[in-house]
Design an enzyme around this catalytic site. Sequence first.
Site, PDB file in Angstrom:
ATOM      1  N   HIS A   1      17.629   6.413  36.960  1.00  0.00           N
ATOM      2  CA  HIS A   1      18.889   6.640  36.243  1.00  0.00           C
ATOM      3  C   HIS A   1      18.617   7.281  34.898  1.00  0.00           C
ATOM      4  O   HIS A   1      19.243   8.258  34.534  1.00  0.00           O
ATOM      5  CB  HIS A   1      19.631   5.319  36.066  1.00  0.00           C
ATOM      6  N   HIS A   2      17.674   6.732  34.145  1.00  0.00           N
ATOM      7  CA  HIS A   2      17.216   7.416  32.940  1.00  0.00           C
ATOM      8  C   HIS A   2      15.760   7.092  32.643  1.00  0.00           C
ATOM      9  O   HIS A   2      15.226   6.097  33.135  1.00  0.00           O
ATOM     10  CB  HIS A   2      18.149   7.153  31.746  1.00  0.00           C
TER      11      HIS A   2
ATOM     12  N   GLN B   1       9.232   4.554  30.247  1.00  0.00           N
ATOM     13  CA  GLN B   1      10.144   3.505  30.728  1.00  0.00           C
ATOM     14  C   GLN B   1      11.189   4.145  31.634  1.00  0.00           C
ATOM     15  O   GLN B   1      11.812   5.146  31.259  1.00  0.00           O
ATOM     16  CB  GLN B   1      10.847   2.824  29.552  1.00  0.00           C
TER      17      GLN B   1
ATOM     18  N   HIS C   1      14.660   3.393  33.995  1.00  0.00           N
ATOM     19  CA  HIS C   1      15.749   2.508  34.381  1.00  0.00           C
ATOM     20  C   HIS C   1      16.167   2.881  35.804  1.00  0.00           C
ATOM     21  O   HIS C   1      16.583   4.013  36.036  1.00  0.00           O
ATOM     22  CB  HIS C   1      16.924   2.691  33.403  1.00  0.00           C
TER      23      HIS C   1
ATOM     24  N   HIS D   1      23.136   6.653  21.091  1.00  0.00           N
ATOM     25  CA  HIS D   1      22.914   5.434  21.873  1.00  0.00           C
ATOM     26  C   HIS D   1      23.825   4.316  21.388  1.00  0.00           C
ATOM     27  O   HIS D   1      23.828   3.953  20.209  1.00  0.00           O
ATOM     28  CB  HIS D   1      21.454   4.983  21.802  1.00  0.00           C
TER      29      HIS D   1
ATOM     30  N   HIS E   1      26.122   0.764  23.566  1.00  0.00           N
ATOM     31  CA  HIS E   1      26.302   0.130  24.871  1.00  0.00           C
ATOM     32  C   HIS E   1      27.716   0.425  25.362  1.00  0.00           C
ATOM     33  O   HIS E   1      28.261   1.479  25.031  1.00  0.00           O
ATOM     34  CB  HIS E   1      25.955  -1.358  24.790  1.00  0.00           C
TER      35      HIS E   1
ATOM     36  N   MET F   1      24.924  -1.484  19.968  1.00  0.00           N
ATOM     37  CA  MET F   1      24.001  -0.792  19.073  1.00  0.00           C
ATOM     38  C   MET F   1      24.706   0.467  18.610  1.00  0.00           C
ATOM     39  O   MET F   1      25.630   0.941  19.280  1.00  0.00           O
ATOM     40  CB  MET F   1      22.711  -0.413  19.815  1.00  0.00           C
TER      41      MET F   1
HETATM   42  C1  IYT Z   1      18.720  -2.528  17.068  1.00  0.00           C
HETATM   43  C2  IYT Z   1      18.770  -1.112  17.595  1.00  0.00           C
HETATM   44  O1  IYT Z   1      19.662  -0.340  17.241  1.00  0.00           O
HETATM   45  N1  IYT Z   1      17.803  -0.757  18.459  1.00  0.00           N
HETATM   46  C3  IYT Z   1      17.760   0.605  19.034  1.00  0.00           C
HETATM   47  C4  IYT Z   1      17.080   1.539  18.131  1.00  0.00           C
HETATM   48  C5  IYT Z   1      15.671   1.320  17.850  1.00  0.00           C
HETATM   49  C6  IYT Z   1      14.739   2.022  18.558  1.00  0.00           C
HETATM   50  C7  IYT Z   1      13.433   1.910  18.261  1.00  0.00           C
HETATM   51  C8  IYT Z   1      15.242   0.445  16.840  1.00  0.00           C
HETATM   52  C9  IYT Z   1      13.934   0.327  16.529  1.00  0.00           C
HETATM   53  C10 IYT Z   1      12.976   1.058  17.246  1.00  0.00           C
HETATM   54  O2  IYT Z   1      11.663   0.953  16.950  1.00  0.00           O
HETATM   55  I1  IYT Z   1      12.139   3.096  19.331  1.00  0.00           I
HETATM   56  I2  IYT Z   1      13.364  -0.906  14.999  1.00  0.00           I
HETATM   57  C11 IYT Z   1      17.240   0.626  20.462  1.00  0.00           C
HETATM   58  O3  IYT Z   1      16.650  -0.312  20.915  1.00  0.00           O
HETATM   59  N2  IYT Z   1      17.501   1.744  21.141  1.00  0.00           N
HETATM   60  C12 IYT Z   1      17.175   1.970  22.538  1.00  0.00           C
HETATM   61  C13 IYT Z   1      15.704   1.975  22.901  1.00  0.00           C
HETATM   62  O4  IYT Z   1      15.046   0.850  22.477  1.00  0.00           O
HETATM   63  C14 IYT Z   1      14.975   3.190  22.376  1.00  0.00           C
HETATM   64  C15 IYT Z   1      17.714   3.325  22.914  1.00  0.00           C
HETATM   65  O5  IYT Z   1      17.841   3.610  24.106  1.00  0.00           O
HETATM   66  O6  IYT Z   1      18.012   4.133  22.016  1.00  0.00           O
HETATM   67 CU    CU Z   2      19.888   4.263  32.809  1.00  0.00          CU
HETATM   68 CU    CU Z   3      20.754  -0.425  22.843  1.00  0.00          CU
END
Ligand code: IYT
Ligand code: CU
Ligand code: CU
Length: 308
Positions: free
Chosen positions: A64-65, A126, A128, A195, A197, A266
């Site tokens: 999916h991604h 990664q 999905h 990004h 949800h 997020m």
């Molecule tokens: C709390 C949040 O917004 N987490 C995001 C962005 C994030 C990515 C990374 C925060 C940190 C990182 O080191 I890389 I601190 C988040 O988890 N985004 C998801 C993936 O984890 C990348 C995304 O799909 O953008």
């Molecule tokens: Cu996906």
């Molecule tokens: Cu997220």
Amino acid sequence: SPVNDNGFSELLKQHREGTNILDVTMPGITPKVEDYYVCTSVPVPTGENYIVQFEPLASGDMAHHMLMFGCEQPAENRKSWECGQTCRGKPNILFAWAKNAPPTNLPEDVGFKIGGSSNVRHIVLQIHYKNPTKEPDASGVRLHYTPERQKNIAGIALLLSTQISIPPHQPETISDISCQFKSSTPIYPFGFRTHAHSLGKVITGYQFNGTYHLIGKGNPQWPQAFYPVKDKIKISNNDILLGRCVFDSTHKDTYTSIGPTHNDEMCNFYMMYYTDANGGQPFYECFGNWRPDMFKNGGFPSQESLTA
Ligand code: IYT
Ligand code: CU
Ligand code: CU
């Protein structure tokens, strides 16, 4: 696919002269449940190298991604693992692919530095898988890399909200992000990725350098790949970077805050940029809303930021 004078397909022509190939693919994964996240990792090639092209190798429509990260150490040492966590320590996103989204190519003379003086020692992929599958899957990404120094390095700027509280039954809740860019070496964004949800409706990114300029706008419900930045934008010392997420909680009965699950939210705006290899940095973080004034006093294109 179209065929050129030499009889080679356009796809083959894309391989850049004199580059090496590293395939990062799943070792045959058969997802048994819905929404399965799997990681695999490989050590980077010896020495200092530059990734100049990412080529998705998605077999059929199982994946999916896909997200690719540069890590000092992977979260686990197994060939593949079910992953929430991708890296031990800080992951650096390098590439994103999503079904039905065209991949963004790196411009000429731009490469992601891996190995050598960078802190990327492993590449983690990664994937999905949305649905269980019958056949084992070997999707992944082909990296085209070269030891030749590039004029520019690629980098990622991540704008994210550190605090969100979305009340239930609201058609429009806004979360803003802003920072002053501090660097004597300018950055040139060429790709952006949003990004959020399930409540995310629109995410925008802007530069302010006397006037406001849209860097990118997307609906996070669309495939979360990197999309091309349309205008030529140069971000210089003291410019302000702004991000805005708009959420729709009309059909939700409880408050929503930041977190990793489907019930949390997020607010992220990523920029993939290039910057001079001498002096430029491969990461830039803008976490929080340090210049809320920049969203208020006239000028800010608030209408534009509310619809995708
Ligand atoms: C709390 C949040 O917004 N987490 C995001 C962005 C994030 C990515 C990374 C925060 C940190 C990182 O080191 I890389 I601190 C988040 O988890 N985004 C998801 C993936 O984890 C990348 C995304 O799909 O953008
Ligand atoms: Cu996906
Ligand atoms: Cu997220």
